[in-house]
Design a protein around this motif. Structure first.
Motif, PDB file in Angstrom:
ATOM      1  N   GLU A  52       1.501  -5.270  18.464  1.00 55.89           N
ATOM      2  CA  GLU A  52       1.812  -6.334  17.294  1.00 55.89           C
ATOM      3  C   GLU A  52       2.609  -5.686  16.274  1.00 55.89           C
ATOM      4  O   GLU A  52       2.361  -4.489  15.816  1.00 55.89           O
ATOM      5  CB  GLU A  52       0.329  -6.866  16.571  1.00 55.89           C
ATOM      6  CG  GLU A  52       0.428  -8.146  15.856  1.00 55.89           C
ATOM      7  CD  GLU A  52      -0.374  -9.048  16.709  1.00 55.89           C
ATOM      8  OE1 GLU A  52       0.089  -9.610  17.616  1.00 55.89           O
ATOM      9  OE2 GLU A  52      -1.235  -9.424  16.030  1.00 55.89           O
ATOM     10  N   ARG A  60       8.932  -3.827   7.765  1.00 55.92           N
ATOM     11  CA  ARG A  60       7.760  -3.845   8.451  1.00 55.92           C
ATOM     12  C   ARG A  60       6.537  -3.514   7.650  1.00 55.92           C
ATOM     13  O   ARG A  60       6.385  -2.718   6.867  1.00 55.92           O
ATOM     14  CB  ARG A  60       7.910  -2.749   9.539  1.00 55.92           C
ATOM     15  CG  ARG A  60       6.882  -2.962  10.655  1.00 55.92           C
ATOM     16  CD  ARG A  60       7.079  -1.960  11.670  1.00 55.92           C
ATOM     17  NE  ARG A  60       5.567  -2.014  12.301  1.00 55.92           N
ATOM     18  CZ  ARG A  60       5.664  -1.285  13.710  1.00 55.92           C
ATOM     19  NH1 ARG A  60       6.611  -0.601  14.189  1.00 55.92           N
ATOM     20  NH2 ARG A  60       4.422  -1.282  14.495  1.00 55.92           N
ATOM     21  N   VAL A  61       5.529  -4.492   7.815  1.00 55.43           N
ATOM     22  CA  VAL A  61       4.197  -4.328   6.892  1.00 55.43           C
ATOM     23  C   VAL A  61       2.773  -4.556   7.594  1.00 55.43           C
ATOM     24  O   VAL A  61       3.179  -4.988   8.760  1.00 55.43           O
ATOM     25  CB  VAL A  61       4.219  -5.674   5.903  1.00 55.43           C
ATOM     26  CG1 VAL A  61       5.457  -5.464   4.801  1.00 55.43           C
ATOM     27  CG2 VAL A  61       4.255  -7.081   6.660  1.00 55.43           C
ATOM     28  N   THR A  62       1.831  -4.027   6.930  1.00 52.20           N
ATOM     29  CA  THR A  62       0.672  -4.192   7.327  1.00 52.20           C
ATOM     30  C   THR A  62      -0.095  -5.669   6.562  1.00 52.20           C
ATOM     31  O   THR A  62      -0.105  -5.416   5.308  1.00 52.20           O
ATOM     32  CB  THR A  62      -0.278  -3.357   7.190  1.00 52.20           C
ATOM     33  OG1 THR A  62       0.354  -2.329   7.859  1.00 52.20           O
ATOM     34  CG2 THR A  62      -1.698  -3.632   7.766  1.00 52.20           C
ATOM     35  N   ASP A  63      -0.238  -6.709   6.953  1.00 50.12           N
ATOM     36  CA  ASP A  63      -0.431  -7.935   6.078  1.00 50.12           C
ATOM     37  C   ASP A  63      -1.775  -8.288   6.617  1.00 50.12           C
ATOM     38  O   ASP A  63      -2.117  -9.006   7.858  1.00 50.12           O
ATOM     39  CB  ASP A  63       0.425  -9.059   6.343  1.00 50.12           C
ATOM     40  CG  ASP A  63       0.471 -10.326   5.518  1.00 50.12           C
ATOM     41  OD1 ASP A  63       1.128 -10.600   4.817  1.00 50.12           O
ATOM     42  OD2 ASP A  63      -0.847 -10.760   5.361  1.00 50.12           O
ATOM     43  N   VAL A  64      -3.003  -8.064   5.788  1.00 47.96           N
ATOM     44  CA  VAL A  64      -4.201  -8.176   6.213  1.00 47.96           C
ATOM     45  C   VAL A  64      -4.695  -9.772   6.542  1.00 47.96           C
ATOM     46  O   VAL A  64      -5.275 -10.116   7.197  1.00 47.96           O
ATOM     47  CB  VAL A  64      -5.201  -7.768   5.381  1.00 47.96           C
ATOM     48  CG1 VAL A  64      -6.803  -8.047   5.325  1.00 47.96           C
ATOM     49  CG2 VAL A  64      -4.860  -6.294   5.180  1.00 47.96           C
ATOM     50  N   GLU A  67      -3.296 -10.676   9.709  1.00 50.06           N
ATOM     51  CA  GLU A  67      -3.842 -10.343  10.655  1.00 50.06           C
ATOM     52  C   GLU A  67      -5.292 -10.928  11.124  1.00 50.06           C
ATOM     53  O   GLU A  67      -5.682 -11.287  12.154  1.00 50.06           O
ATOM     54  CB  GLU A  67      -4.313  -8.839  10.630  1.00 50.06           C
ATOM     55  CG  GLU A  67      -3.121  -7.711  10.721  1.00 50.06           C
ATOM     56  CD  GLU A  67      -3.650  -6.292  10.273  1.00 50.06           C
ATOM     57  OE1 GLU A  67      -4.513  -6.108  10.013  1.00 50.06           O
ATOM     58  OE2 GLU A  67      -2.427  -5.352  10.203  1.00 50.06           O
TER      59      GLU A  67
END
Ligand code: 2P0
Length: 315
Positions: A52, A60-64, A67
């Motif tokens: 993913e 580019r990110v971590t998006d809670v 998710e």
């Protein structure tokens, strides 16, 4: 699956949503009414990927939130890891509803890519699980969102071509807001002594706004929309710790809009969880309103939008 690209417009509420009755199901505590901003858009592209990857506005990110939403979808549908790429042509995370248009566009893209054959109402429900206001971005024009016990219904109150209004957005900051809407509305519910009054006032405002919109009663909308905006910000101010989204330029813009109205221009303001002010006016006055707002102390730039249509697929 087939790769798919979809778009959606952000929306701004005239009767605001601020507070949930059910956090788990993301059910708003009150109904809300919004207009779709046709000249602003978020585009979301999805394709299958080895793992993913989420790219928002080129980063580019971590998006809670995203998710968790994909996790929810995977409880119902067999989705492979996805490469998600989403970009907006307006400032994100500053009270311009990028999460609304983002989840709406993504819902349309996923529905198309996996041929899920979701009805518009089902798409609204999935978008809402991502972000409450996103349900309103599936439709165009004036859009109502009404909560029920475990779901919401979304409907168009007036089509995008039925009332020639413009939205002038005064950008008053280049910073992201300090408290996101989800955390902010939970804090308001948990700490403000005004919360119950806010819920009552919003239900009343919503009923009046439906009547005013259907009859295109601009004067009535002035009172209802500015009232809902000020009541929401009063609730935010009375939250502990305080949620102060306005800055000096926001107040300068309020004064300018009020002066314009006193001078006979049909215009009113609304402000979301951020410092930008949105002025709603007759289409013929949009140039004048934007010229005046551009000159306000602290305003960085001005965007003008017509009322827009529904979300859709980019072919
Ligand atoms: C609105 N806002 O009605 C109000 C006015 C912000 C201020 O709906 O927790 O990002 O994801 O359901 O949709 C922002 O709330 O919140 C919002 P979640 P969302 O437009």
């Amino acid at each position: 699956m087939q790769a798919a690209t979809a778009y959606a417009h952000p929306n701004i509420a005239l009767v605001k949503y601020w507070g949930k009755s059910n956090d788990e199901l993301n059910i708003p505590a009150t109904p809300s009414l919004a207009i779709t901003l046709g000249d602003l858009r978020t585009t979301s592209h999805i394709e299958e990927s080895a793992s993913e990857v989420v790219v928002l506005d080129g980063e580019r990110v971590t998006d809670v939130k995203l998710e968790r939403w994909l996790e929810l979808l995977r409880k119902q549908y067999d989705l492979p890891p996805l490469h998600v790429e989403s970009s907006s042509d307006f400032p994100a995370n500053s009270g311009l509803a990028s999460s609304a248009s983002g989840f709406a566009a993504l819902t349309v893209a996923i529905s198309s890519a996996f041929d899920l054959r979701l009805s518009l109402q089902e798409q609204c429900e999935w978008a809402r699980r991502g972000s409450g206001s996103a349900a309103r971005s599936l439709h165009g024009g004036f859009v109502a969102l009404e909560p029920e016990k475990t779901l919401c219904t979304v409907s168009q109150v007036l089509g995008e071509n039925e009332w020639d209004l413009s939205i002038v957005i005064a950008i008053t900051s280049d910073r992201a807001k300090t408290t996101g809407s989800t955390a902010g509305m939970t804090a308001s519910r948990d700490t403000s002594p005004f919360y119950d009054g806010w819920l009552r006032a919003t239900v009343e405002a919503y009923e009046l706004a439906l009547v005013a919109t259907r009859s295109k009663d601009f004067e009535a909308l002035v009172r209802i929309a500015e009232g809902s905006c000020r009541q929401m910000h009063a609730l935010m101010l009375s939250t502990e710790p305080a949620l102060i989204y306005w800055n000096a330029a926001t107040l300068n813009c309020i004064e300018t809009v009020t002066c314009m109205r006193e001078a006979g221009i049909k215009v009113f303001y609304t402000i979301d969880a951020g410092s930008h002010l949105k002025a709603i006016c007759q289409k013929g006055d949009a140039m004048n309103v934007s010229d005046q707002l551009r000159q306000v102390d602290g305003v960085h730039s001005v965007l003008v939008s017509s009322i827009g249509g529904p979300a859709g697929i980019v072919r």
